[in-house]
Design a protein around this motif. Structure first.
Motif, mmCIF file in Angstrom:
data_model
loop_
_atom_site.group_PDB
_atom_site.id
_atom_site.type_symbol
_atom_site.label_atom_id
_atom_site.label_comp_id
_atom_site.label_asym_id
_atom_site.label_seq_id
_atom_site.Cartn_x
_atom_site.Cartn_y
_atom_site.Cartn_z
ATOM 1 N N MET A 154 0.490 -1.269 -0.029
ATOM 2 C CA MET A 154 -0.038 0.104 -0.091
ATOM 3 C C MET A 154 0.828 1.271 -0.109
ATOM 4 O O MET A 154 0.693 2.216 -0.707
ATOM 5 N N TYR A 155 1.829 1.171 0.755
ATOM 6 C CA TYR A 155 2.830 2.416 1.013
ATOM 7 C C TYR A 155 3.531 2.669 -0.539
ATOM 8 O O TYR A 155 3.722 3.712 -0.930
ATOM 9 N N LEU A 156 3.965 1.466 -0.907
ATOM 10 C CA LEU A 156 4.652 1.561 -2.195
ATOM 11 C C LEU A 156 3.752 1.973 -3.328
ATOM 12 O O LEU A 156 4.199 2.815 -4.206
ATOM 13 N N THR A 157 2.591 1.769 -3.107
ATOM 14 C CA THR A 157 1.536 2.129 -4.505
ATOM 15 C C THR A 157 1.181 3.514 -4.173
ATOM 16 O O THR A 157 1.516 4.388 -5.184
ATOM 17 N N HIS A 158 0.971 3.915 -3.180
ATOM 18 C CA HIS A 158 0.418 5.445 -3.016
ATOM 19 C C HIS A 158 1.753 6.323 -2.693
ATOM 20 O O HIS A 158 1.591 7.354 -2.649
ATOM 21 N N VAL A 179 13.378 8.550 -3.601
ATOM 22 C CA VAL A 179 12.270 7.755 -3.715
ATOM 23 C C VAL A 179 12.641 6.373 -3.705
ATOM 24 O O VAL A 179 12.055 5.408 -2.801
ATOM 25 N N LYS A 180 13.675 6.025 -4.339
ATOM 26 C CA LYS A 180 14.457 4.594 -4.112
ATOM 27 C C LYS A 180 14.847 4.308 -2.836
ATOM 28 O O LYS A 180 14.580 3.196 -2.341
ATOM 29 N N ARG A 181 15.209 4.986 -1.977
ATOM 30 C CA ARG A 181 15.761 4.900 -0.854
ATOM 31 C C ARG A 181 14.634 4.778 0.082
ATOM 32 O O ARG A 181 14.731 3.800 0.652
ATOM 33 N N GLY A 182 13.400 5.211 -0.124
ATOM 34 C CA GLY A 182 12.341 4.886 0.674
ATOM 35 C C GLY A 182 11.855 3.790 0.530
ATOM 36 O O GLY A 182 11.262 3.356 1.575
ATOM 37 N N SER A 183 12.087 3.198 -0.926
ATOM 38 C CA SER A 183 11.433 1.810 -0.945
ATOM 39 C C SER A 183 12.247 0.912 -0.242
ATOM 40 O O SER A 183 11.771 -0.158 0.303
ATOM 41 N N SER A 184 13.589 1.143 -0.318
ATOM 42 C CA SER A 184 14.484 0.435 0.442
ATOM 43 C C SER A 184 14.095 0.223 2.123
ATOM 44 O O SER A 184 14.053 -0.775 2.523
ATOM 45 N N LEU A 185 13.775 1.324 2.561
ATOM 46 C CA LEU A 185 13.207 1.441 3.934
ATOM 47 C C LEU A 185 12.175 0.683 4.059
ATOM 48 O O LEU A 185 11.813 -0.034 5.317
ATOM 49 N N ILE A 186 11.102 0.836 3.205
ATOM 50 C CA ILE A 186 9.874 0.084 3.502
ATOM 51 C C ILE A 186 10.006 -1.513 3.535
ATOM 52 O O ILE A 186 9.483 -2.269 4.252
#
Length: 366
Positions: A154-158, A179-186
């Motif tokens: 859900m977080y990756l989607t939105h 943004v990619k860094r945030g994906s890694s954290l998630i």
């Protein structure tokens, strides 16, 4: 008489296509049933034979519009099970490309109400696929996302998905690395050296860096010659037959292969980047470019050659089997072959650590 099935072709499709064109141009409120039938070439009564009302045809229009996107997303995720280190990158790069195409085609003639509906439908469509990707990469890397898989999706989607779809594309591209860094954290992955988790196809701008790497490790490749290698590297890049890892401006690892010959042609890892599993993930990525069951071969050192101990151990850990005895540049070699599996060689063989720690810098000859 019952209403025609959703997937019924013929006139129903003609009406849906006419409605799509009008909705895109005039918006939902600016499109009437009569205008749809005028466009489709039929009486209003025929509309109600196929659809309940304008809402019903609008839903059908969205299904029609997204049919090929849905198929492409499904293919990316399916293929990603064979190449997990690339699957999230492939998914979002596809979204980036298709969003650009969409804007070029429709930006100046699409009503905002339809644009908003398409955006929301896109997010609804991608969320379950991203949940599958979260699970694929969690298993592959042996990590636990910071959130439950469905919440992470859900977080990756939105988050990432919405950023890609946002009208301010310049802002997205300016912050793409973050943004990619945030994906890694998630995903629960370390953000340090995150570039070393995803291989990329080499481009012409990467050739100088690739040459720098090749010259750095040239003593490990009997018969290596600079001019010839550069020519072959340039050809491989042009054919899309070169994959690499880079960190900042440094090329950390490089693999060249031949689609036609179904062979790995050259594999090198910079000494400071060994023991990171880069070579194994490059082989995995190349294997995923071929249909399951394809014999993929590599020429390396013969059994007993001290120069080839690490390379042979590396390939055997990935499932390559010994084959023909041969020579390359007058040097005694052997062909090893892998039957491309329906999955990743690393996971199927169960030798991830062995493959990651083997040092394949002395490798096949180009």
């Amino acid at each position: 008489m019952g209403r025609k099935p959703v997937l019924d072709g013929g006139k129903r499709d003609d009406i849906a296509k006419a409605a799509l064109e009008l909705f895109l141009q005039n918006g939902y409120d600016g499109t009437s049933v009569r205008s749809i039938m005028n466009q489709a070439g039929g009486e209003v009564g025929l509309f109600y034979y196929y659809f309940k009302n304008k809402d019903d045809v609008f839903d059908a229009v969205l299904d029609l519009f997204f049919a090929h996107y849905d198929a492409d997303f499904a293919h990316i995720v399916s293929h990603g099970r064979r190449n997990p280190c690339r699957v999230m990158q492939d998914f979002f790069e596809y979204m980036e490309r298709e969003t650009e195409k969409f804007r070029e085609r429709y930006a100046d003639k699409m009503h905002r109400t339809v644009r908003w509906a398409i955006r929301e439908h896109t997010l609804t469509l991608i969320e379950p696929y991203l949940e599958q990707i979260v699970k694929i990469q969690s298993d592959y890397y042996g990590v636990s996302p910071a959130l439950a898989p469905d919440v992470a999706a859900m977080y990756l989607t939105h988050g990432v998905g919405s950023c890609i779809l946002h009208e301010d594309r310049e802002k997205y591209w300016a912050h793409r690395t973050e943004v990619k860094r945030g994906s890694s954290l998630i995903m629960g992955m370390p953000t340090e050296a995150q570039e070393l988790r995803t291989p990329y196809p080499a481009e012409s701008a990467d050739i100088p860096g690739c040459m720098e790497l090749a010259e750095h490790v040239k003593d490990s490749f009997p018969g290596w010659e600079k001019t010839e290698f550069r020519a072959r590297l340039t050809e491989a890049v042009a054919r899309g037959e070169a994959w690499m890892f880079r960190e900042d401006e440094t090329v950390a690892a490089l693999l060249l292969y031949s689609k036609e010959k179904k062979t790995l042609a050259y594999l090198a890892v910079s000494p400071e980047y060994r023991r990171h599993g880069l070579a194994a993930r490059l082989v995995e990525t190349v294997a995923a470019q071929f249909p399951v069951g394809t014999p993929l071969s590599v020429t390396t050192y013969r059994e007993g050659d001290p120069q080839g101990a690490a390379a042979r151990a590396f390939y055997k850990a990935l499932g390559f089997a010994e084959g023909e005895i041969t020579e390359a540049f007058g040097y005694p070699c052997q062909t090893l072959t892998l039957t491309v599996p329906d999955g990743t060689p690393i996971q199927i063989q169960g030798n991830l650590k062995k493959a990651e720690t083997a040092s394949p810098e002395r490798n096949e000859k180009i």
